[in-house]
Scaffold this active site. Sequence first.
Site, PDB file in Angstrom:
ATOM      1  N   TYR A  52      -5.815 -24.049 -41.399  1.00 41.71           N
ATOM      2  CA  TYR A  52      -6.271 -23.484 -42.737  1.00 41.71           C
ATOM      3  C   TYR A  52      -5.235 -22.079 -43.092  1.00 41.71           C
ATOM      4  O   TYR A  52      -5.506 -21.447 -44.256  1.00 41.71           O
ATOM      5  CB  TYR A  52      -7.594 -22.861 -42.832  1.00 41.71           C
ATOM      6  CG  TYR A  52      -8.689 -23.680 -42.078  1.00 41.71           C
ATOM      7  CD1 TYR A  52      -9.050 -24.880 -42.573  1.00 41.71           C
ATOM      8  CD2 TYR A  52      -9.502 -23.189 -41.081  1.00 41.71           C
ATOM      9  CE1 TYR A  52     -10.243 -25.669 -42.217  1.00 41.71           C
ATOM     10  CE2 TYR A  52     -10.519 -23.844 -40.417  1.00 41.71           C
ATOM     11  CZ  TYR A  52     -10.768 -25.398 -40.791  1.00 41.71           C
ATOM     12  OH  TYR A  52     -11.669 -26.009 -40.467  1.00 41.71           O
TER      13      TYR A  52
ATOM     14  N   GLY B 263     -22.164 -20.659 -45.750  1.00 43.46           N
ATOM     15  CA  GLY B 263     -20.959 -20.298 -46.506  1.00 43.46           C
ATOM     16  C   GLY B 263     -20.593 -19.007 -46.743  1.00 43.46           C
ATOM     17  O   GLY B 263     -19.497 -18.695 -47.456  1.00 43.46           O
TER      18      GLY B 263
ATOM     19  N   GLU C  58     -28.537 -21.565 -44.674  1.00 46.68           N
ATOM     20  CA  GLU C  58     -27.763 -22.044 -43.498  1.00 46.68           C
ATOM     21  C   GLU C  58     -26.537 -21.365 -43.000  1.00 46.68           C
ATOM     22  O   GLU C  58     -25.495 -21.980 -42.974  1.00 46.68           O
ATOM     23  CB  GLU C  58     -27.510 -23.508 -43.688  1.00 46.68           C
ATOM     24  CG  GLU C  58     -28.678 -24.542 -44.024  1.00 46.68           C
ATOM     25  CD  GLU C  58     -28.133 -25.898 -44.211  1.00 46.68           C
ATOM     26  OE1 GLU C  58     -26.964 -26.084 -44.761  1.00 46.68           O
ATOM     27  OE2 GLU C  58     -28.783 -26.829 -44.023  1.00 46.68           O
ATOM     28  N   PRO C  59     -26.556 -20.175 -42.772  1.00 45.92           N
ATOM     29  CA  PRO C  59     -25.174 -19.480 -42.411  1.00 45.92           C
ATOM     30  C   PRO C  59     -24.697 -19.754 -41.090  1.00 45.92           C
ATOM     31  O   PRO C  59     -25.866 -19.702 -40.201  1.00 45.92           O
ATOM     32  CB  PRO C  59     -25.486 -17.904 -42.450  1.00 45.92           C
ATOM     33  CG  PRO C  59     -27.258 -17.877 -42.261  1.00 45.92           C
ATOM     34  CD  PRO C  59     -27.741 -19.089 -42.820  1.00 45.92           C
ATOM     35  N   GLY C  60     -23.712 -19.951 -40.658  1.00 46.34           N
ATOM     36  CA  GLY C  60     -23.097 -20.249 -39.515  1.00 46.34           C
ATOM     37  C   GLY C  60     -22.296 -18.986 -39.197  1.00 46.34           C
ATOM     38  O   GLY C  60     -22.291 -18.090 -38.374  1.00 46.34           O
TER      39      GLY C  60
ATOM     40  N   CYS D 227       3.400 -26.350 -26.952  1.00 49.08           N
ATOM     41  CA  CYS D 227       4.696 -27.023 -27.776  1.00 49.08           C
ATOM     42  C   CYS D 227       4.708 -27.361 -29.002  1.00 49.08           C
ATOM     43  O   CYS D 227       4.829 -28.577 -29.210  1.00 49.08           O
ATOM     44  CB  CYS D 227       5.020 -28.122 -26.790  1.00 49.08           C
ATOM     45  SG  CYS D 227       5.190 -27.395 -25.164  1.00 49.08           S
ATOM     46  N   GLU D 228       4.545 -26.385 -29.998  1.00 51.69           N
ATOM     47  CA  GLU D 228       4.384 -26.680 -31.283  1.00 51.69           C
ATOM     48  C   GLU D 228       4.369 -25.412 -32.196  1.00 51.69           C
ATOM     49  O   GLU D 228       4.049 -24.570 -31.906  1.00 51.69           O
ATOM     50  CB  GLU D 228       3.088 -27.487 -31.629  1.00 51.69           C
ATOM     51  CG  GLU D 228       2.616 -27.702 -32.843  1.00 51.69           C
ATOM     52  CD  GLU D 228       1.767 -28.734 -33.044  1.00 51.69           C
ATOM     53  OE1 GLU D 228       1.509 -29.587 -32.153  1.00 51.69           O
ATOM     54  OE2 GLU D 228       1.159 -28.934 -34.033  1.00 51.69           O
TER      55      GLU D 228
ATOM     56  N   ARG E 144      -7.398 -22.494 -36.184  1.00 53.46           N
ATOM     57  CA  ARG E 144      -7.752 -22.048 -37.659  1.00 53.46           C
ATOM     58  C   ARG E 144      -6.635 -21.612 -38.331  1.00 53.46           C
ATOM     59  O   ARG E 144      -6.292 -21.909 -39.494  1.00 53.46           O
ATOM     60  CB  ARG E 144      -8.870 -20.980 -37.608  1.00 53.46           C
ATOM     61  CG  ARG E 144     -10.215 -21.481 -37.313  1.00 53.46           C
ATOM     62  CD  ARG E 144     -11.193 -20.620 -37.905  1.00 53.46           C
ATOM     63  NE  ARG E 144     -11.601 -20.855 -39.163  1.00 53.46           N
ATOM     64  CZ  ARG E 144     -11.459 -20.015 -40.162  1.00 53.46           C
ATOM     65  NH1 ARG E 144     -10.561 -18.783 -39.684  1.00 53.46           N
ATOM     66  NH2 ARG E 144     -11.551 -19.952 -41.275  1.00 53.46           N
TER      67      ARG E 144
ATOM     68  N   TYR F 223     -16.387 -20.988 -35.345  1.00 49.41           N
ATOM     69  CA  TYR F 223     -15.230 -22.204 -35.308  1.00 49.41           C
ATOM     70  C   TYR F 223     -14.122 -21.779 -34.565  1.00 49.41           C
ATOM     71  O   TYR F 223     -12.978 -22.361 -35.024  1.00 49.41           O
ATOM     72  CB  TYR F 223     -14.823 -22.285 -36.828  1.00 49.41           C
ATOM     73  CG  TYR F 223     -15.836 -22.481 -37.579  1.00 49.41           C
ATOM     74  CD1 TYR F 223     -16.931 -23.935 -37.630  1.00 49.41           C
ATOM     75  CD2 TYR F 223     -16.498 -21.537 -38.493  1.00 49.41           C
ATOM     76  CE1 TYR F 223     -18.023 -23.995 -38.315  1.00 49.41           C
ATOM     77  CE2 TYR F 223     -17.622 -21.946 -39.492  1.00 49.41           C
ATOM     78  CZ  TYR F 223     -18.410 -23.082 -39.546  1.00 49.41           C
ATOM     79  OH  TYR F 223     -19.483 -23.284 -40.073  1.00 49.41           O
TER      80      TYR F 223
END
Length: 432
Positions: free
Chosen positions: A335, A249, A291-293, A362-363, A331, A391
């Site tokens: 978010y 995190g 656990e870093p990602g 188309c959004e 993302r 991500y």
Amino acid sequence: MEEYQSFSLGSQGELTMGGVSLPALAEKYGTPLYVMDEEKIRHTCRAYQRAMKRNFGDAFHVSYASKALCVKGIYPILKEEGMCADVVSGGELYTALQAGFDPAKLHFHGNNKSWEEMAMAIKAGIGSFIADSEEEIHTLNELGGQLGKTVQVALRVKPGVDAHTHEFISTGDLDSKFGFGYENGRALKAACLVSSLPHLELCGIHCHIGSQVFLTEPYKLACRVMFQLLTEIGRETGTVPPGLNLGGGFGIAYGPEDKPLPVDEMIDALGEAVREGCRKHDLPQPFMTIEPGRSIVGPAGVTLYRVGSVKHIENVRTYVAVDGGMPDNPRYALYGASYQAVKATDPKGERNLRAAIAGKCCESGDLVTKDALIQPVQAGDLLCVFATGAYNYSMASNYNRLPRPPIVMVRDGKDRLLVKRESYEQLVQNDM
Ligand code: LLP
């Protein structure tokens, strides 16, 4: 330790990464294109390991959170850097195993693992499971019995702290789908259950308070709760589980408002909290895992896009449309994420265009970012969007049937293809 610098200027004043010209890569591989800097990834792995060693001696693991970027090519790098990794699905497990990663160095997360996934992992010789529910604990015990193995189980605990991050990536609160609550006694009960079952061994407790966290305080608070729980488990079962996993995190900088702490500072804060917990509860130092990602792969990646159109809507906004968007980076849509970008052929030019970088779907919500400050651009220009290594590819989709872009790895002035561009044939290959 010196910060490793991915970026520099090439002979034409263009942006280079890992010693490779980004405009040249766009020519060679097409756009959109993800580019990753191998040295940067390795550098961050080493920084975590050094900081963990300084704080915890040899009793630690740094476990890369595969979900941030799970492709075969990442695992040989992790292996060479002495990393562990965690997986959250049969697909991630399969990818790691296909890449030749040692299953004993893998940990299996997830709040709803299937019987097949658990069986696959035990048969492969997985290091441990981080159990998330009582149902899972019973299934693991049953499978352990059937397959003649003692399964190592850690418990996913909700320590009940606020990570001060986006609601969708905050996970440590009691009102979360993940794991067992501390404050309602569920975690202790689950520990007693694991200890009572013949084919399981309780190897530790785990918490992950959320993602994109910039403060040390929530980790310290979580650590206090976890030590309390270790003591209570010891009292109830007669054995204190040996492992403490504080999750990942650790935040990265997407924009100037993000102020990530240096790795050393973050890990030293964890070290301090652990030493305090040991003193207070008269416990030996647990075997520590983090656990870093995102922080390992995020800043090591960029996305290159070709600009297709620029619309200046007077008194409203400028939209710079690029040839990717939410399929390669959802993302913003998920978010409200923001990103920084530059014109790749003129990264030092004055940034005086405020614009939304829009995708081609188309959004209306299909933006890469809503409010970028970039050099003036026109159709045909190349944009480089920063910090897309985590991500992005792992959450990419084929919305509007856009093929997923390739990933190119750069290092020491050389490039190599890590993942090929998806073809139209691949898009229809499962259609009956
Ligand atoms: N450990 C556990 C148990 C996790 O659930 C996660 C992330 C990590 C470690 C790694 O967290 P990191 O160091 O990467 O922040 N899709 C979202 C992020 C979701 C994170 C989920 N869990 C995003 O794009 O921001």
